[in-house]
Design an enzyme around this catalytic site. Structure first.
Site, PDB file in Angstrom:
ATOM      1  N   THR A   1       1.003  -0.809  -0.063  1.00 35.74           N
ATOM      2  CA  THR A   1      -0.142   0.001  -0.007  1.00 35.74           C
ATOM      3  C   THR A   1       0.288   1.238  -0.201  1.00 35.74           C
ATOM      4  O   THR A   1       1.853   1.050   0.387  1.00 35.74           O
ATOM      5  CB  THR A   1      -1.081   0.222   1.181  1.00 35.74           C
ATOM      6  OG1 THR A   1      -0.193   0.126   2.560  1.00 35.74           O
ATOM      7  CG2 THR A   1      -1.690  -1.130   1.581  1.00 35.74           C
TER       8      THR A   1
ATOM      9  N   SER B   1       6.348   4.854   3.890  1.00 33.39           N
ATOM     10  CA  SER B   1       7.220   4.880   5.805  1.00 33.39           C
ATOM     11  C   SER B   1       8.262   3.706   5.330  1.00 33.39           C
ATOM     12  O   SER B   1       9.167   4.409   5.932  1.00 33.39           O
ATOM     13  CB  SER B   1       5.734   4.283   6.963  1.00 33.39           C
ATOM     14  OG  SER B   1       6.108   2.821   6.246  1.00 33.39           O
TER      15      SER B   1
ATOM     16  N   THR C   1       1.230   3.918   1.367  1.00 32.65           N
ATOM     17  CA  THR C   1       1.512   5.290   2.900  1.00 32.65           C
ATOM     18  C   THR C   1       2.289   4.235   3.541  1.00 32.65           C
ATOM     19  O   THR C   1       3.473   4.092   4.053  1.00 32.65           O
ATOM     20  CB  THR C   1       0.139   5.042   3.660  1.00 32.65           C
ATOM     21  OG1 THR C   1      -0.473   5.772   2.953  1.00 32.65           O
ATOM     22  CG2 THR C   1       1.287   5.932   5.030  1.00 32.65           C
ATOM     23  N   CYS C   2       2.564   2.717   3.599  1.00 36.06           N
ATOM     24  CA  CYS C   2       3.140   1.573   4.211  1.00 36.06           C
ATOM     25  C   CYS C   2       4.954   1.335   3.257  1.00 36.06           C
ATOM     26  O   CYS C   2       5.842   1.911   3.947  1.00 36.06           O
ATOM     27  CB  CYS C   2       2.390   0.259   4.289  1.00 36.06           C
ATOM     28  SG  CYS C   2       0.917  -0.108   4.836  1.00 36.06           S
ATOM     29  N   ALA C   3       4.239   1.957   2.311  1.00 39.20           N
ATOM     30  CA  ALA C   3       5.593   1.709   1.101  1.00 39.20           C
ATOM     31  C   ALA C   3       6.303   3.388   1.505  1.00 39.20           C
ATOM     32  O   ALA C   3       7.285   3.540   1.832  1.00 39.20           O
ATOM     33  CB  ALA C   3       5.068   1.900   0.055  1.00 39.20           C
TER      34      ALA C   3
END
Length: 165
Positions: free
Chosen positions: A57, A63, A59-61
């Site tokens: 996803t 971060s 946002t995860c990437a």
């Protein structure tokens, strides 16, 4: 139990993050080579646990990319990126992105990390995955900072996490 939101809709987790000042709970997670890593393996290092639902996803990437960039300047600090993704997916992502300042660890087989740290999502489309959070642990294994990100689609507060080191 804690409540976060996903797209503005409330969802519950199974518990609460460890308290600042407490000893970090032990964990066993799967490394990219399928060996087991435990909290004890990182004794003597400062740790940033970057916890998220899935590497696939945006946002995860983001971060993972952000902590990778910021980790390269920190002494005696390791960033552990933790999700329920398979180790192969974590490795593929970091290889494709050229990210080498983070350590990916997977909770795919038991979900015990998410349960122990109070981050298992208990309902909705992300049920069984981890809520987005950051836990900072000092070199003695003491929790120095926690953040449960209120909206899963939002990024964590990188500066607060790094300032706790």
């Amino acid at each position: 139990m804690a409540v976060v939101t996903l797209g503005g809709s409330p969802i519950n987790t199974n518990g609460s993050l460890p308290k600042v000042g407490s000893k970090a709970p032990e964990f066993q997670l799967v490394k990219q080579d399928l060996a087991i890593a435990s909290l004890a393996d990182f004794a003597g290092s400062k740790l940033v646990l970057n916890i998220f639902p899935s590497i696939d996803t945006s946002t995860c990437a983001t971060s993972v990319r952000t902590f990778n960039a910021k980790a390269s300047a920190l002494e005696n600090t390791k960033v552990l990126c933790i999700s329920r993704d398979l180790p192969f997916a974590q490795k593929r992502f970091c290889g494709a992105e050229g990210l080498d300042n983070v350590i990916n660890l997977s909770d795919f087989n038991t979900g015990n990390f998410g349960k122990t740290y109070g981050l298992e999502i208990t309902e909705g489309a992300f049920s069984g995955l981890h809520a987005r959070a950051v836990v900072v642990i000092d070199e003695n294994g003491t929790v120095k900072h926690t953040e449960l990100v209120a909206e899963i689609a939002n990024e964590p507060n990188y500066e607060s996490a790094l300032a706790a080191l």
